[in-house]
Write a protein that holds these residues in place. Structure first.
Motif, PDB file in Angstrom:
ATOM      1  N   UNK A 177       0.801  -1.226   0.000  1.00 53.02           N
ATOM      2  CA  UNK A 177       0.000   0.000   0.000  1.00 53.02           C
ATOM      3  C   UNK A 177       0.836   1.280   0.000  1.00 53.02           C
ATOM      4  N   UNK A 178       1.728   1.414   0.949  1.00 49.10           N
ATOM      5  CA  UNK A 178       2.448   2.684   1.142  1.00 49.10           C
ATOM      6  C   UNK A 178       3.755   2.727   0.358  1.00 49.10           C
ATOM      7  N   UNK A 179       4.505   3.820   0.538  1.00 53.49           N
ATOM      8  CA  UNK A 179       5.777   3.986  -0.170  1.00 53.49           C
ATOM      9  C   UNK A 179       6.731   2.832   0.131  1.00 53.49           C
ATOM     10  N   UNK A 180       6.872   2.521   1.405  1.00 57.78           N
ATOM     11  CA  UNK A 180       7.710   1.403   1.832  1.00 57.78           C
ATOM     12  C   UNK A 180       7.097   0.762   3.074  1.00 57.78           C
ATOM     13  N   UNK A 181       7.319  -0.536   3.227  1.00 59.16           N
ATOM     14  CA  UNK A 181       6.806  -1.266   4.389  1.00 59.16           C
ATOM     15  C   UNK A 181       7.881  -2.207   4.898  1.00 59.16           C
ATOM     16  N   UNK A 182       8.087  -2.209   6.213  1.00 61.64           N
ATOM     17  CA  UNK A 182       9.066  -3.096   6.837  1.00 61.64           C
ATOM     18  C   UNK A 182       8.386  -4.253   7.543  1.00 61.64           C
ATOM     19  N   UNK A 183       8.922  -5.461   7.325  1.00 65.07           N
ATOM     20  CA  UNK A 183       8.534  -6.644   8.082  1.00 65.07           C
ATOM     21  C   UNK A 183       9.756  -7.190   8.812  1.00 65.07           C
ATOM     22  N   UNK A 184       9.509  -7.766   9.986  1.00 65.03           N
ATOM     23  CA  UNK A 184      10.572  -8.356  10.799  1.00 65.03           C
ATOM     24  C   UNK A 184      10.432  -9.871  10.831  1.00 65.03           C
ATOM     25  N   UNK A 185      11.572 -10.556  10.885  1.00 69.25           N
ATOM     26  CA  UNK A 185      11.577 -12.018  10.956  1.00 69.25           C
ATOM     27  C   UNK A 185      12.289 -12.517  12.214  1.00 69.25           C
ATOM     28  N   UNK A 186      12.174 -11.723  13.284  1.00 67.52           N
ATOM     29  CA  UNK A 186      12.651 -12.137  14.604  1.00 67.52           C
ATOM     30  C   UNK A 186      11.866 -13.381  15.043  1.00 67.52           C
TER      31      UNK A 186
END
Length: 391
Positions: A177-186
Motif C-alpha cells: 500500500x504505502x511507499x515502503x513497508x518493513x517486516x521483521x523475521x525475529x
C-alpha cells in the motif's frame, strides 16, 4: 496453604515454530556453494513481494536495519522531522536518529492503540519529511487517512509492519500500500529467519537505493558508474552499511513463508478462544477488531480497568508470572527510555499512550502453543482477575 500454579512449566509470550522441513532447508544451503548472498536471497525476496502484492522486496539483516534503509531511501537527513508512534519498540524511532532526523511522537487512538490521524496533523511542521505508522499488535493503522495527510504535505509513508505480516487493510495486504513497508523475521514474529527484515515497495528508485544501501553504498551497475576500469570495477557512491541477510537465513525464511497462512489461522483461532473466554470478564478490555482492518494477531493485549481492581498492574503481572504465564508489556513509550529522556523528550507528550502503558498486559499468543496452553492462560487470567476484582 499456597495454591499450586496453573502450570508446571513456564509459557513464554511468543516463540518460533521450527519443523524438519525448515531444518532441511537450512542444511541444503550449508551443503551448497553460497552461505552469504546467494540465490536464496532473491527467491525469498520475490516470494515475500508476491505474497504481499508488492513489486519489489529488499531483505536486510534485521528489521531495524531495514527501517534504517527505508529512512535513507526516503531522503531523511539532518533537520528533518518524522512522525511516529510512542507505542512501539525503540527501532521505530531509532531509525530516524540514524539518519540525523528528529523523531516526533504523536498520540494514539484510544480504541485501536494505533496512531491517531488527528494527532499526526497536530505535529506537522515545515520540517516534517515522513510518517512511520506502526501496526500495533498486527492491527493495521488507518492508512487511508495517513495517506491523505502524506499526499497533502508531500510526505513519505514508511509502515512499520513488524507485527503485521499477513494483515490486510480494506482487502489489500499490508506491504502493498504505502511507499515502503518493513517486516521483521525475529523468532517471535509470524515467520522467522533467525534475525532478519525486509522492505517492500512499488517504487523502483527506492528499491535500487535500498539494494545499494545494504551493501556499503557499493554498486557494480555499469549504468551507474562514474568511470569504468574493467569488469572487476565497482564504486562506493555513498556511505552505506553491511546490512545483508545470508542465504542460510533466507532459506529458513522461505521455508517458513510456506506455513505463514497456517500460522496466522492458528493465531486467529487462539485469539477467538481468548475473546470468548474473556467476553464477560469485568475489569478488562479486549483488543480492538475491525473487518476492514484484519489483524494478523502478533500480540494479544488486554487492558486492565484498574478502577475495578484492588491491585496494581504490577500486582497482576507478577501474579500471572507466578502462575507460569509468560505475560509481557508492549510497550514502554519510547520517549520514556533514558536515552530519549537525555535528548530532551519530556513525559506528558502523549497522554493517551502513557495511560495505555500503565494498564496493558500482553498474553501468550503464538502458533506453537497448544489448546491446553490457551486454556491454561484463560484459567490463570480469570483466577488472578477474580482475586483482585473489587467486591
Amino acid at each position: 496453604m499456597e495454591q499450586k500454579p496453573t502450570r508446571d512449566s513456564f509459557l513464554p509470550y511468543g516463540r518460533q515454530w521450527i519443523d524438519e522441513e525448515d531444518i532441511q532447508a537450512v542444511v541444503e544451503v550449508l551443503k551448497g556453494e553460497y552461505l552469504t548472498t546467494g540465490p536464496y536471497i532473491t527467491r525469498f525476496e520475490k516470494a515475500v513481494a508476491s505474497y504481499v502484492g508488492a513489486t519489489y522486496a529488499v531483505s536486510f539483516a534485521n528489521g531495524t536495519a531495514a527501517l534504517h534503509g527505508a529512512c535513507f531511501a526516503a531522503g531523511i537527513s539532518d533537520g528533518d522531522e518524522v512522525i511516529t508512534s510512542p507505542m512501539t519498540f525503540a527501532a521505530s524511532a531509532n531509525c530516524i536518529l540514524y539518519q540525523g532526523g528528529t523523531p516526533v511522537f504523536a498520540d494514539i487512538d484510544e480504541e485501536t492503540y494505533n496512531l491517531d490521524p488527528a494527532e499526526i496533523e497536530k505535529k506537522l511542521t515545515s520540517k516534517t519529511k515522513a510518517i512511520i505508522p506502526v501496526h500495533f499488535t498486527g492491527q493495521p493503522a488507518p492508512l487511508d487517512e495517513i495517506a491523505a495527510i502524506a499526499k497533502k504535505h508531500q510526505l513519505v509513508v514508511i509502515e512499520d509492519a513488524a507485527h503485521a505480516l499477513g494483515a490486510t487493510y480494506k482487502g489489500n495486504k499490508i506491504g502493498s500500500i504505502s511507499d515502503m513497508t518493513m517486516f521483521s523475521f525475529h523468532p517471535v514474529k509470524h515467520i522467522t529467519s533467525g534475525e532478519g527484515g525486509i522492505i517492500t515497495t512499488n517504487d523502483k528508485d527506492y528499491y535500487e537505493k535500498l539494494l545499494q544501501f545494504r551493501s556499503h553504498g557499493i554498486t557494480r551497475d555499469v549504468n551507474k558508474l562514474t568511470e569504468n576500469h574493467g569488469p572487476w570495477y565497482y564504486e562506493m557512491q555513498f556511505l552505506g552499511y553491511n546490512y545483508r541477510l545470508t542465504d542460510i537465513q533466507a532459506a529458513l525464511g522461505l521455508s517458513q513463508l510456506k506455513k505463514l497462512d497456517a500460522f496466522i489461522e492458528r493465531r486467529k483461532k487462539y485469539r477467538t478462544m481468548y475473546d470468548e473466554a474473556f467476553q464477560g470478564l469485568q475489569a478488562i478490555t479486549l483488543p480492538f477488531q475491525d473487518s476492514n482492518r484484519c489483524s494478523s494477531w502478533h500480540l494479544y493485549v488486554i487492558r486492565l480497568q484498574l478502577d475495578q481492581l484492588s491491585g496494581t498492574r504490577e500486582d497482576i503481572f507478577n501474579r500471572l508470572r507466578q502462575e507460569n504465564i509468560g505475560v509481557n508489556v508492549h510497550y514502554i513509550p519510547v520517549y520514556y527510555l533514558p536515552y530519549y529522556q537525555s535528548l530532551g523528550y519530556p513525559k506528558g507528550l502523549c497522554p493517551k499512550a502513557e495511560k495505555l502503558y500503565e494498564e496493558i498486559i500482553t498474553l501468550p499468543l503464538f502458533p506453537a502453543m497448544t489448546e491446553k496452553d490457551v486454556h491454561d492462560v484463560i484459567q490463570a487470567v480469570k483466577k488472578v482477575i477474580c482475586h483482585y476484582r473489587k467486591a
